[in-house]
Design a protein around this motif. Structure first.
Motif, PDB file in Angstrom:
ATOM      1  N   VAL A 182       0.857  -1.116  -0.146  1.00 44.26           N
ATOM      2  CA  VAL A 182      -0.070   0.092  -0.161  1.00 44.26           C
ATOM      3  C   VAL A 182       1.116   1.259  -0.102  1.00 44.26           C
ATOM      4  N   ILE A 183       0.784   2.168  -1.097  1.00 41.32           N
ATOM      5  CA  ILE A 183       1.376   3.490  -0.867  1.00 41.32           C
ATOM      6  C   ILE A 183       0.268   4.374  -0.266  1.00 41.32           C
ATOM      7  N   LEU A 184       0.696   4.823   0.797  1.00 42.72           N
ATOM      8  CA  LEU A 184       0.089   5.813   1.669  1.00 42.72           C
ATOM      9  C   LEU A 184       0.217   7.167   0.852  1.00 42.72           C
ATOM     10  N   ASN A 185      -0.402   7.831   0.322  1.00 44.00           N
ATOM     11  CA  ASN A 185      -0.120   9.111  -0.417  1.00 44.00           C
ATOM     12  C   ASN A 185      -0.572  10.174   0.509  1.00 44.00           C
ATOM     13  N   ASP A 186       0.245  10.431   1.313  1.00 41.30           N
ATOM     14  CA  ASP A 186      -0.072  11.544   2.424  1.00 41.30           C
ATOM     15  C   ASP A 186       0.387  13.083   1.932  1.00 41.30           C
ATOM     16  N   ASN A 187      -0.675  13.870   1.828  1.00 42.71           N
ATOM     17  CA  ASN A 187      -0.298  15.177   1.465  1.00 42.71           C
ATOM     18  C   ASN A 187      -1.153  16.043   2.645  1.00 42.71           C
ATOM     19  N   GLY A 188      -1.715  15.234   3.513  1.00 45.16           N
ATOM     20  CA  GLY A 188      -2.265  16.556   4.595  1.00 45.16           C
ATOM     21  C   GLY A 188      -3.629  16.867   4.093  1.00 45.16           C
ATOM     22  N   MET A 189      -4.044  16.738   3.145  1.00 47.39           N
ATOM     23  CA  MET A 189      -5.378  17.150   2.481  1.00 47.39           C
ATOM     24  C   MET A 189      -6.415  16.106   2.270  1.00 47.39           C
ATOM     25  N   SER A 190      -7.374  16.251   2.460  1.00 51.99           N
ATOM     26  CA  SER A 190      -8.723  15.397   1.914  1.00 51.99           C
ATOM     27  C   SER A 190      -9.123  16.397   0.765  1.00 51.99           C
ATOM     28  N   ILE A 191     -10.403  16.723   0.584  1.00 49.94           N
ATOM     29  CA  ILE A 191     -10.818  17.755  -0.438  1.00 49.94           C
ATOM     30  C   ILE A 191     -10.178  19.056   0.225  1.00 49.94           C
ATOM     31  N   SER A 192     -10.592  19.300   1.431  1.00 46.62           N
ATOM     32  CA  SER A 192     -10.088  20.369   2.162  1.00 46.62           C
ATOM     33  C   SER A 192      -8.985  19.766   3.150  1.00 46.62           C
ATOM     34  N   PRO A 193      -8.540  20.504   4.018  1.00 48.84           N
ATOM     35  CA  PRO A 193      -7.798  19.969   4.924  1.00 48.84           C
ATOM     36  C   PRO A 193      -8.081  18.820   5.788  1.00 48.84           C
TER      37      PRO A 193
END
Ligand SMILES: Cc1ncc(C[n+]2csc(CCOP(=O)(O)OP(=O)(O)O)c2C)c(N)n1
Ligand SMILES: CC(=O)[C@@H](O)[C@H](O)COP(=O)(O)O
Ligand SMILES: [Mg+2]
Length: 665
Positions: A182-193
């Motif tokens: 699994v690559i957890l693509n973590d950008n700290g965002m959902s659609i909003s934070p």
């Protein structure tokens, strides 16, 4: 300048490139997206964040034997570009164009259909365990299946990880020891934070200064740990091989028997490939925690600046890497002001409703601005909750609030509410809890296509005892129906479409309407159209066309699908030879079905057959019994016959009006 990307017609074309060339391809993918999607609108920011991930994966994997799963799929444009759809990107989300998300009917490289979040790990466990079964049981293999297992990688965002079903899958994989990545693509965002404790945990890990660069860091980490170093030397490969890192970053995953690699720079192809090679070597589930920037490479979109749906006109390549897009095409100063969207009206009214009754609370499942509850968050933050991409929790949370005497309004798109059906049945309706379901995006939503059209809610809610089911015909009626739902002491669901209202004046005072009462809007003779929600406007349009052909049509607003206004049905049936119901939902169990059932229960002579003496003919108009494609709503409505003209033609045919009479209208 010739692009390397122009040589990539299939993912295997990446296999011979150097890591410097691969890094260049990723940037060319990014520029292609900026230059293309900027013109057509689409999920922009998320896709700029996955360019390197897609290149790194396809450069090491052999798709489609190896399976790459994109959670939601809104960030899969780079994947589509690298798998033979580079030159079709400009058609994405458009009628007859590329699908908005991954679609198994579109490409062999799209391994799973998507659109709703948090499903990729679940698919991954199934795929990989299926391979394991077929590896050992020849009779389980299909024709031509050599039983050689492929690699399986699920790419899931930090937002989608807040969806509980993702953890159900992680739990199963850890239990089985499924060799899945699994690559957890973590950008700290959902659609909003992103929100919640999980987001805080990821942030704590993601923002630690130490970025993972390769094995040496892993061994260093292992040998540096007091008391562990000697163990590693003595035990050696088994500990290193399992990559069971005894460090805080991985504790959440390691507690589920997952190996953890991270945090990897998600925009560094070399680091990504190195981490993936490590992960592929493991004999257990591995999560590669990747740090990316949403909107990477385009300043206005970075960190969610452009959630992705705006349509804007990027300047040509000069706008890339931090430049500003060309100004939006200036609005025509003389154009009439557009009506507010139903979402805007809902959001504004929720602020008023909270101020009128402090028991009212607004709940969203990660769709802050999409539902309009961002207005409530700004105005009355104590009365606003975002549960993350967790619709089931949204309804359980609402149930708890209701038991505590509050008045929760769960604002969830019709399609996403499908994920919480058991909570509606088992918790809200059965217990008759005072919860309002505000279903935005009801009907055909347009570019997002079949995974997002909200066409089942009338049926799936009308089946439930104790549930009131209603729909406003316009934005003014939304004001009144929201008030009615909040005032009603029990389960109440209202639905409204994506996009602008019809431009009626908004009421100064919200009125509580009588439950189960519809309204006649115009009086005709031979034909009555009984609309529900947006169906009323379609009926009014049809009536206008029929009038031009000399046919006077009664038009009424049913307003409630449950309970039905039986008196209104009786009157319309008695006074007209043809009764037409119109709803932006599927017919089985819908509003028209409710009318038919009510007539049957109350001895009203209504039949779907034509020319039955003493009975009124019923025609039900709604969504077809198939999944409607993606594209502009106008095109979709024409395709399914949900237009004033299509209705008028059906009415004229039923009345035996000669062909052509209406055509001139
Ligand atoms: C069940 C469900 N609820 C809500 C959504 C709406 N939605 C689409 S993408 C998204 C945010 C996803 O965030 P993340 O997984 O972090 O991906 P990112 O956009 O950051 O790359 C949401 C809430 C959805 N697609 N499915
Ligand atoms: C991918 C996803 O599920 C959301 O981004 C959705 O596309 C938003 O839809 P609206 O544009 O109707 O808010
Ligand atoms: Mg994210």
């Amino acid at each position: 300048m010739t692009r390397l990307l122009d040589r990539i017609d299939r993912p295997q074309d990446l296999h011979g490139l150097s890591e410097e060339e691969l890094q260049q391809v990723a940037q060319e993918v990014r520029e292609h997206i900026i230059d293309t999607v900027g013109e057509i609108g689409g999920h922009f920011g998320a896709n700029l964040g996955t360019c390197e991930i897609a290149v790194a994966l396809h450069s090491l994997m052999d798709s489609p034997r190896d399976k790459i799963l994109w959670d939601v799929g809104h960030q899969a444009y780079p994947h589509k570009i690298l798998t033979g759809r580079r030159d079709q990107l400009a058609t994405i989300r458009k009628y007859d164009g590329l699908a908005p998300f991954c679609a198994i009917f579109e490409s062999e490289h799209d391994i799973m259909g998507a659109g709703h979040a948090s499903t990729s790990i679940g698919y991954g466990v199934g795929l990989r365990e299926g391979m394991r079964l077929k590896e050992h049981d020849v009779s389980a293999r299909g024709a031509g299946d050599d039983g050689v297992p492929g690699r399986v990688v699920a790419v899931i965002g930090d937002g989608a990880m807040t969806g509980g079903v993702a953890f159900e899958a992680a739990h199963q994989a850890g239990g089985l020891g499924t060799p899945l990545v699994v690559i957890l693509n973590d950008n700290g965002m959902s659609i909003s934070p992103n929100v919640g404790a999980l987001s805080r945990y990821f942030q704590g890990v993601r923002l630690k200064p130490k970025l993972w660069h390769g094995r040496e860091k892993v061994e260093e980490a292992l040998t540096d740990l007091p008391g562990v170093g000697g163990l590693v030397e003595r035990v050696g490969p088994p500990v290193k091989g399992s990559m069971k890192l005894l460090n805080a970053e991985g504790e959440l995953w390691e507690s589920l028997d997952w190996a953890y690699v991270g945090v990897v720079d998600g925009h560094d192809v070399r680091a990504l490939r190195r981490a993936l090679r490590q992960a592929f070597a493991a004999d257990r589930p591995v999560v590669v925690h990747v740090k990316t920037v949403k909107g990477k490479g385009f300043a206005p979109a970075e960190d969610g600046g452009l959630a992705g749906m705006e349509q804007w006109h990027a300047a040509k390549p000069g706008s890339i890497v931090g430049g500003a897009p060309a100004p939006k095409v200036p609005a025509d100063p003389d154009a009439a002001p557009k009506p507010p969207t139903y979402t805007q009206v809902f959001g504004e009214r929720m602020v008023e409703e909270v101020r009128a009754d402090r028991r009212v609370v607004g709940i969203t499942a990660a769709m802050n601005s999409g539902t309009g509850l961002n207005l409530l968050q700004e105005a009355e933050p104590q009365h606003y909750f975002d549960v993350g991409i967790a619709e089931q929790q949204a309804l359980l949370f609402a149930s708890g609030l209701a038991l505590e005497g509050l008045k929760p309004v769960a604002a969830i798109y019709s399609t996403f509410l499908q994920r919480a059906y058991d909570q509606i049945v088992h918790d809200v309706a059965l217990q008759e809890l005072d919860v309002v379901l505000a279903m935005d995006r009801a009907g055909l939503v347009g570019d997002d296509g079949p995974t997002h059209h909200g066409v089942f809610d009338i049926s799936y809610l009308r089946a439930l005892p104790n549930m009131i089911v209603a729909a406003p015909r316009d934005e003014a009626e939304l004001v009144h129906l929201l008030r009615t739902g909040i005032a009603f002491d029990g389960p109440f669901a209202l639905r409204y479409p994506r996009g602008e209202g019809i431009g009626v004046p908004l009421p100064q005072v919200a009125l509580t309407q009588e439950i189960g009462k519809g309204e006649v809007l115009r009086q005709g003779d031979r034909v009555a159209i009984l609309g529900y929600g947006s169906g009323v406007q379609v009926g009014l349009q049809a009536a206008g066309l029929l009038r031009e052909a000399g046919i006077e049509t009664t038009v009424a607003d049913g307003r409630f699908a449950k309970p039905i206004d039986v008196d209104l049905v009786r009157t319309l049936a008695r006074e007209h030879e043809l009764l037409v119901t119109i709803e932006e939902g599927v017919l089985p169990g819908g509003f028209g079905s409710a009318v038919f059932e009510a007539a049957e229960e109350h001895g009203i002579a209504l039949t779907t057959a034509a020319g039955v003496a003493g009975a009124t003919q019923l025609i039900r108009i709604g969504m077809p019994d198939r999944y409607v494609t993606h594209g502009a709503p106008k095109l979709l409505h024409a395709e399914v016959g949900y237009t004033g003209r299509a209705v008028a033609l059906r009415v004229a045919a039923a009345l035996g009006v000669p062909d052509g009479v209406l055509a001139e209208a």
